[in-house]
Design a protein around this motif. Structure first.
Motif: not given
Lengths: 335, 335
Positions: A1-19
């Motif tokens: 089980m993954i400990p929550t809460p999260y920081l969401l890493f969006l990196g250098d997403a090429a477009d919204p769909l990539a995230a």
């Protein structure tokens, strides 16, 4: 089980769909989505608070989730430096990328040094049993599709939310990478060894209260030659009491297979129900979920009305119309 | 591919049944079975020449095959010393045991030192593709069962042999450990990762001559909740032109599952054919193979006659009556 809460890493997403993984988390587990971290050139924005890793730690974050697809299937140097920083600050890392975090020696070294965990959700971490086919207490509902990627996960999550709002006991059970990252747990069924597929789903949906419902995320399709075996293992391991049929009406052939046309909803109904009843003779089809994203409001309305009349089953697009009627049909025991 | 011919290692087999893998090799690939090696207390005897490892090498043997189940799931010291000796004499080792040869450090060391290979046939060695569902040239036949362990492998091997005798082009395609050890190659389907199951079977049964037939070894059953997903992947990856239904008439419930009764042959016929036609609309059921080992000659004769009349399909026990009628029905294109 993954400990929550999260920081969401969006990196250098090429477009919204990539995230879209990060978006799924924000949409379905907003309490987990404390903030976002974007690198230069990032084209996605979840309208969450932009945070540094230190700010995230201060806000109580436990895990940084890679919520974005990487370009070219490589974990770049700029990503690695941020991922390393997160481990050094005391966060776990979670990822559904094909490139595993554990295959990066520097991340392994830092995780060990700081006592953190690398959650590669593509890889099973549990030694699943072989399925025993025994009846469990509690109820189960499974989304099955005419094809892959027709909205099965969305449908299941929308049903879980609608049931929670009505005070009903329901748990979404993730069977794919995105679902696991959204909820923090589940079975990455497509990566399970053949002999243990059905057993992994029995493990995922154990005995429960009589009035509890597991809403199991579907995978593949009985009619998709590449993945049908995964789907059947899910049906027999999940032993659903109810099936919800999922469909995308504008698709011209099975996903990735130009030579294969889609089955009708009638075919899906009869085939999935017959297979499900091998394990659970009481199984029923309780509703239909249509992904009308490609249609305008009028077209969508007409289509679901037509399908409902034709199939004699409650039919909605849960995104447009909510999942309430699917839940109502499930709860009322009709059909 | 495992180098042939073989020396069959029978170890300290507790009874003849414990050596059934070796027996399968002797029965179906007699040319591979040059000799047997038995330890003190061995209760199995294949009536092959007893050989030392040196004698086997002199006779041209390339691989020593562990043809026996080990007691208690442990590779004992007495076994290890013989296995080591074989590697030192220049033989490869092949095994379908759950305990892998590669998990024994001494065997790994000796294999490296002498340039030999440890063939653990339980573990896939190929990176299989995801199935693409494309039509291949040549024909394929698949044995499907009302249950697990009803004689699917035996039926397929008997059909291959009958076809070879008639000068027809046929290849048995192994999908399980015993089949792989018998033929020296194949796919250990139950150990393949879910996403690649169907693709592994496409890989196993590639384009071939128009008049060539792959006889694919079946696995599990669409009606066995523990393994049905494996069976469906086999049906969709194999894309069979012909199905042979396999049945064991005295079984009172599905193997290992007291709560599950067996499907009728009619159920198997309709379900397997419907699923197969998703990928190959021209698929037909061409015959029925009944395992009558538990019946006397008269009972067996009556039973297959009754089933043949009821199902209107050529019905035999290939062990008792030969597989010729199954092959004839396949070749004639009737039914």
């Amino acid at each position: 089980m993954i400990p929550t809460p999260y920081l969401l890493f969006l990196g250098d997403a090429a477009d919204p769909l990539a995230a879209k993984v990060a978006q799924g988390i924000r949409d379905w587990r907003p309490d987990y989505a404390v903030g976002q971290l974007r690198l230069e050139g990032c084209k996605a924005d979840l309208k969450l608070k932009d945070m540094t890793i230190d700010e995230a730690v201060a806000a109580g974050v436990k895990t940084m989730v890679v919520g974005v697809a990487n370009r070219g299937g490589v974990i770049s140097k700029s990503w690695l430096s941020v991922l390393s920083e997160a481990l050094e600050a005391g966060l776990d890392l979670a990822s559904g990328l094909h490139n595993l975090l554990r295959d990066e020696p520097e991340l392994v070294r830092l995780a060990e040094k700081h006592g953190r965990t690398l959650h590669d959700v593509r890889v099973p971490t549990v030694k699943y049993p072989i399925a025993n086919g025994e009846k469990r207490t509690g109820k189960r509902c499974l989304a099955v599709g005419t094809d892959c990627s027709v909205g099965k996960m969305y449908t299941a999550l929308a049903m879980e939310r609608a049931m929670a709002k009505q005070g009903m006991k329901a748990t979404f059970r993730a069977t794919g990478q995105t679902g696991i990252l959204i909820t923090g747990e589940g079975v990455p069924l497509d990566a399970v060894i053949a002999d243990f597929m059905a057993g992994s789903i029995e493990w995922l949906t154990p005995d429960n209260d009589d009035d509890h419902l597991d809403i199991i995320e579907g995978q593949g399709s009985l009619f998709h030659p590449s993945f049908s075996g995964v789907t059947l293992a899910l049906i027999h391991g999940g032993a659903p009491d109810a099936l919800v049929l999922c469909h995308e009406p504008t698709r011209t052939h099975m996903r990735g297979l130009p030579g294969y046309s889609l089955p009708s909803l009638e075919d899906l109904h009869d085939t999935a129900l017959a297979m499900a009843r091998i394990v659970n003779p009481a199984c029923r089809v309780t509703g239909i979920s249509v992904n009308t994203a490609a249609l305008d409001d009028d077209e969508a309305h007409t289509l679901v009305k037509d399908i409902e009349a034709r199939m004699n089953l409650p039919t909605v697009d849960p995104y447009r119309h909510g999942a309430e009627r699917l839940v109502e049909a499930l709860a009322s025991g009709r059909n």
